[in-house]
Design an enzyme around this catalytic site. Structure first.
Site, PDB file in Angstrom:
ATOM      1  N   HIS A  99      41.328   4.710   9.318  1.00  0.00           N
ATOM      2  CA  HIS A  99      40.546   3.492   9.171  1.00  0.00           C
ATOM      3  C   HIS A  99      41.309   2.258   9.650  1.00  0.00           C
ATOM      4  CE1 HIS A  99      37.131   4.862   6.334  1.00  0.00           C
ATOM      5  NE2 HIS A  99      37.569   5.887   7.062  1.00  0.00           N
ATOM      6  N   HIS A 265      38.288  16.115   9.476  1.00  0.00           N
ATOM      7  CA  HIS A 265      37.672  16.696   8.285  1.00  0.00           C
ATOM      8  C   HIS A 265      38.169  18.106   7.993  1.00  0.00           C
ATOM      9  CE1 HIS A 265      34.026  13.736   8.513  1.00  0.00           C
ATOM     10  NE2 HIS A 265      35.163  13.152   8.150  1.00  0.00           N
TER      11      HIS A 265
END
Length: 724
Positions: A99, A265
């Site tokens: 992020h 992920h």
């Protein structure tokens, strides 16, 4: 003991009201007033380091092995105040690094991990960054230990790399060298929305390519796309369009996008096992006793098992604390159906999954839970292009791991600029095309080259314009563009309208002969030719001021130039050459500020450059707008003298064109554009213009112009000593 805040003797507050809140500013009262703050946001007064502090030198003293060892230990050193999932912080640190880097966008090079901006508002309080304040606090003991030898910007990305290493994945590489800022980057436009998770950035909501530039995220407060689907409505095929557009605006192709999704992920989990309405305010809205922590659960609790971040609940893989190939096996082998998380979020869960494929429950290891997929995960299965890539990755996990680590390296290093700026033992030797590689320059006789340039017969204005066009593409935000490499002679730059291809080719043809004779790079000759033209203009003005020149630039070749990647650098306006490609919703003067900010110019430097470029007669296609002088081609302060002279009146012809009329004779003396006249209408810019219009500042203007010109010509060469 109680503490009271007392009024003074007159019953009035003893300090200025609004000292810690938003106050009425000139732009509040006069919203059309040009706000110059974008040019002065990182004033040296905000920096706590000494003026001589050089992070690029300090970080080389870092104990590289020691800090990596400490980070590996931290991954499983669970803290009581914020316990790790399954005893491993890997997923949290990867999300923090992702992020931090994932805000990068190619349109203007802003965002990204290069400045440590993730510590400040608004990023530290974005809904998509919920609980990443905890990740930074977990890193504080390591930052405290290594101090000035490691920036927050470097540490956050290194933590993500070491998280993957600790879970079994060998990374492609890592470079130190990101220098921290000490104040929010207020020049970054994140969108016009006034509330979190609003979406007002599409001109046509059904056309997902209509996302407004320079934005990359689909919603205010999200890094990429809505994990629950477009507008919160699950539809993997529609989400695939958002994913492709968003990641494309981060310079990622389909394979890199798929690799990042799969690799990102393959570890960690999402959190939504609670009531999101019980979460307290974000860090910037918290009470003083929260000490910068945000999203604290009302009444306590909310740690570990009961965390709420995205609202989606569960792990993507069987073993979320280990790197393996289970993500694609689960995604592709099973059918999935829509479910609701405990927090009420839309998520996909498998139908009839085998127990051995399920991850364990966070609270009770004896219980197995369904894994989950977001709408973006399902896009990797259902979109034809992503599905094909996913199948290839499924067949060859080593290929997938290599693709992911390379894409991750690009994600976390894209805004660092050329490979020559990389620091540390783990910097990969391989040169990648997205790094905009440039070969090393050659030494040559500068004196001989200058004589040959003068003998070409090229006008000074053409020499100056060509050098400017070559250098003006530089962006401080991601260190792309600039004169080094001489890509102005290659596609796509040699065809850009702003570079006047016909004129450019004639100039380059003659300069190439000079470069060949003295065995110099075209990059050096183009800049040197601009200096030659400038020195002639200075001499005509009656001053003896030399223009500094530092050789060493190299020439890139077409194979080293990613045409699609360089398209985003094309100028659609250039106030310094008084040109706008077409009429835009944003005013020319506002576009000028944005470009000046990307070029790392102050308001004073911008003013000097405009005034100098006008009298040097360098306007695009030789227009005379703003050329406030009777002696074009000579570096005088005439632009400012005539701009501030009250013997003229200014008459608008249209939105961007004005006549300058002599009050006595009523004759038109000059023409001008908005970017010319703003230096007389804006009170701050006028104050600078008045300085340079003074009779005693003629030589100061010439010297200041030379300093700023040299700064622009060398902007893409950090290895040189910084010039004003």
């Amino acid at each position: 003991m109680s503490v009271e805040f007392k009024k003074n003797g007159n019953g009035k507050c003893p300090v200025m009201h609004g000292s810690m809140t938003e106050q009425s500013t000139p732009t509040h009262w006069w919203p059309k007033n040009l706000n110059l703050d974008i040019l002065h946001q990182h004033d040296s007064k905000t920096n706590p380091m000494n003026k001589k502090f050089d992070y690029s030198k300090e970080v080389k003293k870092l104990n590289f092995k020691g800090i990596k060892k400490d980070l590996l230990k931290l991954m499983t050193d669970s803290q009581e105040w914020w316990p790790a999932d399954l005893g491993h912080y890997g997923g949290l640190f990867i999300r923090m690094a992702w992020h931090s880097a994932g805000t990068y966008r190619i349109a203007d090079g802003r965002g990204g991990s290069g400045t440590g901006n993730h510590r400040f508002a608004p990023l530290n309080s974005w809904p998509d960054n919920t609980n990443l304040d905890k990740a930074r606090r977990l890193l504080w003991p390591i930052k405290k230990k290594y101090g000035n030898k490691i920036s927050w910007a470097d540490l956050m990305i290194l933590a993500g790399n070491m998280a993957y290493e600790s879970m079994g994945l060998k990374m492609f590489g890592f470079s130190f060298g990101r220098e921290d800022i000490w104040h929010p980057e207020k020049d970054v436009y994140w969108g016009s929305e006034k509330e979190w998770l609003q979406d007002k950035r599409y001109s046509n909501n059904d056309n997902r390519k209509s996302l407004a530039n320079p934005l990359a995220a689909v919603v205010m407060g999200l890094i990429y796309v809505n994990p629950e689907g477009v507008d919160g409505k699950p539809d993997p095929l529609r989400t695939a369009h958002d994913v492709r557009e968003t990641f494309g605006r981060m310079a990622m192709n389909d394979e890199e996008t798929c690799a990042l999704t799969v690799g990102g992920h393959s570890v960690g989990r999402a959190h939504g096992n609670g009531d999101a309405s019980l979460l307290g305010p974000e860090p910037e809205a918290g009470e003083i006793q929260e000490q910068g922590f945000g999203w604290n659960r009302k009444g306590g609790g909310g740690l570990g098992v009961n965390q709420v971040t995205s609202g989606i609940e569960g792990a993507w893989t069987t073993h979320p604390n280990k790197w393996d190939d289970s993500y694609l096996k689960l995604l592709l082998d099973y059918d999935w159906e829509l479910k609701k998380s405990p927090a009420g979020a839309n998520q996909w869960e498998p139908i009839n999954m085998k127990e051995e494929d399920k991850p364990i429950d966070l609270a009770n290891p004896s219980i197995k839970r369904n894994p989950i997929m977001t709408d973006a995960d399902m896009a990797m299965k259902m979109d034809p292009s992503y599905r094909k890539i996913s199948e290839e990755f499924r067949k060859d996990h080593k290929y997938m791991a290599d693709s992911f680590t390379r894409a991750w390296f690009k994600l976390t290093h894209r805004d660092m600029g050329p490979k020559k700026y990389y620091i540390g033992p783990d910097s990969p030797k391989e040169e990648l095309i997205w790094q905009d590689p440039v070969p090393q320059g050659k030494s040559f006789s500068v004196t001989k080259a200058k004589k040959l340039i003068e003998a070409t017969g090229l006008k000074s204005s053409d020499l100056i314009s060509t050098a400017w066009d070559s250098a003006r593409t530089y962006r401080r935000t991601d260190c792309r563009g600039g004169a080094n490499g001489a890509r102005i002679r290659l596609l796509p730059q040699n065809k850009w309208e702003g570079n006047e291809p016909s004129r450019l080719s004639k100039v380059l043809e003659k300069l190439e002969k000079v470069a060949k004779k003295v065995k110099a790079s075209m990059a050096d000759i183009i800049v040197l030719a601009g200096n030659v033209g400038l020195e002639k203009s200075i001499k005509k003005a009656g001053f003896k001021v030399k223009v500094p020149f530092s050789p060493g630039r190299g020439d890139a070749i077409q194979d080293q130039t990613d045409i699609d990647s360089f398209k985003v650098l094309e100028p659609l306006h250039d106030a310094f050459r008084n040109w706008v490609k077409e009429e835009y919703a944003v005013s020319p003067e506002e576009m000028m500020l944005d470009r000046a900010s990307l070029m790392n110019l102050s308001a004073k430097e911008m003013t000097v450059l405009i005034g100098g470029m006008r009298v040097l007669d360098t306007n695009h296609k030789n227009t005379k707008h703003g050329v406030f002088t009777n002696k074009p081609g000579i570096l005088t302060n005439d632009f400012f003298v005539n701009l501030t002279d009250m013997k003229f009146i200014w008459k608008p012809l249209n939105k961007n064109l004005y006549e300058i009329i002599d009050r006595k004779t009523k004759k038109i003396k000059f023409t001008a554009t908005r970017v010319d006249l703003v230096f007389g209408s804006n009170s701050i810019l006028r104050s600078y213009s008045e300085v340079y219009a003074q009779d005693d500042n003629k030589e100061k203007f010439v010297k200041d112009f030379v300093n700023i010109w040299t700064k622009i010509m060398n902007a893409d060469r950090k290895e040189l000593k910084k010039l004003n």
